[in-house]
Design a protein around this motif. Structure first.
Motif, PDB file in Angstrom:
ATOM      1  N   ARG A  62     -19.226  10.241   0.169  1.00 39.32           N
ATOM      2  CA  ARG A  62     -18.090  11.030   0.645  1.00 39.32           C
ATOM      3  C   ARG A  62     -16.860  10.168   0.929  1.00 39.32           C
ATOM      4  O   ARG A  62     -15.880  10.648   1.495  1.00 39.32           O
ATOM      5  N   LEU A  63     -16.935   8.906   0.535  1.00 36.40           N
ATOM      6  CA  LEU A  63     -15.848   7.974   0.813  1.00 36.40           C
ATOM      7  C   LEU A  63     -15.260   7.405  -0.466  1.00 36.40           C
ATOM      8  O   LEU A  63     -15.933   7.316  -1.497  1.00 36.40           O
ATOM      9  N   THR A  64     -13.997   7.005  -0.386  1.00 35.06           N
ATOM     10  CA  THR A  64     -13.351   6.290  -1.477  1.00 35.06           C
ATOM     11  C   THR A  64     -12.586   5.120  -0.895  1.00 35.06           C
ATOM     12  O   THR A  64     -12.156   5.159   0.266  1.00 35.06           O
ATOM     13  N   ARG A  65     -12.449   4.062  -1.674  1.00 34.72           N
ATOM     14  CA  ARG A  65     -11.743   2.874  -1.191  1.00 34.72           C
ATOM     15  C   ARG A  65     -10.263   3.181  -0.965  1.00 34.72           C
ATOM     16  O   ARG A  65      -9.661   3.957  -1.699  1.00 34.72           O
ATOM     17  N   LEU A  66      -9.714   2.498   0.023  1.00 33.53           N
ATOM     18  CA  LEU A  66      -8.320   2.682   0.395  1.00 33.53           C
ATOM     19  C   LEU A  66      -7.559   1.392   0.111  1.00 33.53           C
ATOM     20  O   LEU A  66      -7.934   0.328   0.608  1.00 33.53           O
TER      21      LEU A  66
END
Length: 328
Positions: A119-123
């Motif tokens: 549920r995460l993506t790199r920032l």
């Protein structure tokens, strides 16, 4: 990168019973290690959504069938997040300790939160975490509302455009070449014009029913208060009303209105209920637009984590322009 030494306890904002923001209080709880497929994120920013308020209230009452009949099953509030990965569970290869991330989880109004890595993506390093935290829920909803339409050269009406979903919807539609009209409170008109709305309308003085008939290719209804026939009458032939929001009754909420919309199609003018899920690939696309300056989240208020109940109360009042962000 070497994993940082983690504290034994942390602050999290939780409630023991459904109710107003006054029911949500800071608690000290153990920091939980991530399980398989999860990571532990140190919070930097959390944005508040209308969905947080509905879960806090337990309204409409039907949601309690899924989230707790007598008390909240998940007591912590917060969904959106931006932060830094500080621990990685077994089986996680896509993320590592030290990665800055953005996405959605549960109980994110806290110093740390365990979140599924999927549920995460790199920032990117150049993106403000407060801006990024505005994107997951509201941004995915806006993308879903506009999906399936060729917007270049079209005319789009966004009803109730002053909040988090609306301000992003206006920008996305304008960036894709649409002429955007936006209804909102007077305090949001200048902001929405700056974001790309060709025309803004104060809903208190000009109701949707006074706007031109058969004038729009797409109506995005976020406010959820205008009668369905009035919305349909604003559409050109082949147009669509995307139903994003709606308050409805205390028990069933917007469900009766959504059911009626299934039978309200006339002469090719139809309704499409919007059920948005937060997808990491969509959030990644939104982050890219943010980093390129195409999207500019509107943040009305930034509140420290120590005062998170105030942030919830502000959104609960229903007059926020853009988003309220809690900074950890």
């Amino acid at each position: 990168m070497t994993a940082p030494t983690l504290p034994a306890t942390m602050t999290v904002w939780r409630q023991d019973r459904f109710g107003s923001a006054a029911e949500v209080a800071a608690r000290t709880v153990p920091v939980t290690a991530p399980a398989a497929g999860q990571v532990l994120v140190r919070m930097e920013a959390v944005s508040i959504n209308s969905g947080d308020i509905h879960l806090m209230h337990g309204s409409p009452r039907m949601v309690r069938l899924f989230f707790g009949l007598r008390r909240p099953r998940v007591r912590g509030r917060g969904m959106d997040l931006a932060g830094v990965v500080v621990a990685v569970g077994p089986g996680v290869a896509a993320l590592a300790v030290g990665d800055r991330v953005v996405g959605a989880g549960t109980e994110t109004l806290a110093e740390y939160a365990v979140v599924p890595a999927s549920r995460l993506t790199r920032l990117p390093d150049d993106v403000d975490p407060a801006d990024a935290a505005c994107l997951p829920v509201a941004g995915n909803t806006a993308v879903t509302a506009l999906a399936g339409r060729e917007l270049r050269g079209s005319r789009v009406l966004v009803v109730g455009a002053g909040g988090g979903v609306g301000t992003l919807t206006v920008q996305l539609a304008a960036a894709r070449g649409a002429e955007v009209w936006a209804t909102c409170g007077a305090r949001a008109e200048e902001t929405l014009s700056a974001l790309g709305a060709a025309r803004t309308v104060d809903y208190r003085t000009v109701p949707v029913g006074d706007l031109p008939r058969e004038h729009f290719d797409l109506v995005v209804d976020i406010a959820g208060l205008t009668p369905l026939p009035v919305l349909r009458a604003r559409l050109r032939a082949g147009g669509v009303v995307a139903l994003v929001g709606g308050e409805g009754g205390a028990v069933l909420g917007p469900i009766p209105r959504l059911v009626r919309s299934l039978f309200a199609r006339r002469r090719g003018r139809r309704f499409r209920p919007v059920t948005a899920t937060t997808k990491s690939e969509v959030t990644a696309e939104l982050v890219d637009l943010l980093s390129r300056g195409i999207l500019t989240p509107v943040i009305q208020r930034r509140v420290p984590l120590s005062d998170a109940a105030t942030a919830l109360a502000h959104v609960e009042e229903g007059h926020t322009v853009g988003k309220v962000v809690v900074l950890a």
